[in-house]
Enzyme design. Structure first.
Site: not given
Length: 188
Positions: A106-107
């Site tokens: 994800c991030h």
């Protein structure tokens, strides 16, 4: 197989921590929660507070030598806090320097961008990181999971919680290979 999970004191996406954590345990490995501060970390379910988890080791006292691999869970705030902590960034980079596998979802690649380890690597992430990864010299792809071996270590990345099954399968395969290699090396 001993795996470090590097998270900030607040902001980790809970499922991106707990799902890979359980996968390591189910595979017979030992997951350890590493953070920038002792005590408990606050996980989130998107923008809502979720559970808290006990920190096993403070990053200033941790080394890549102690671990076979590194997992970087996401959450928007988590990697943003980590990339501002020089010790956390250095810890993540040390796995690349040591040739040990790293998995980020994800991030989480924001921390890797800050560590300057995505240059020349192909990876995926949450779509909003595309420009950051490209500007840091990486090649961004929109794939469920990407395993990149074109560098000093194996880098496993995924886009979002919906990709967790593919992410687990890919990183467990790579982590198991790395753990067997370190066991073989320590027996000599």
């Amino acid at each position: 197989m001993k795996v470090a999970f590097l998270v900030a004191p607040e902001g980790v996406e809970q499922v991106e921590l707990t799902d890979p954590w359980q996968a390591v345990r189910d595979a017979g490995g030992t997951p350890r929660l590493v953070s920038t501060k002792p005590g408990r970390i606050q996980a989130f379910d998107h923008l809502d507070k979720a559970d808290t988890f006990e920190v096993d080791q403070v990053v200033k006292d941790a080394t890549a030598k102690e671990y076979d691999a590194l997992v970087l869970p996401g959450g928007v705030a988590n990697p943003d806090f980590l990339r501002l902590d020089k010790t956390a960034v250095a810890f993540a980079k040390s796995f690349f320097d040591a040739g040990k596998p790293v998995a980020a979802i994800c991030h989480a690649p924001w921390t890797l961008v800050e560590a300057d380890v995505v240059r020349g690597r192909t990876l995926t992430s949450w779509p909003s990181l595309r420009t950051d990864i490209t500007n840091a010299g990486g090649v961004w792809v929109d794939e469920q999971v990407k395993v990149c071996t074109g560098g000093p270590n194996t880098l496993i990345t995924s886009r979002k919680p919906d990709d967790l099954k593919a992410f687990r399968e890919a990183f467990l395969e790579e982590f198991t290979k790395a753990a067997k290699g370190s066991t073989k090396g320590s027996a000599q």
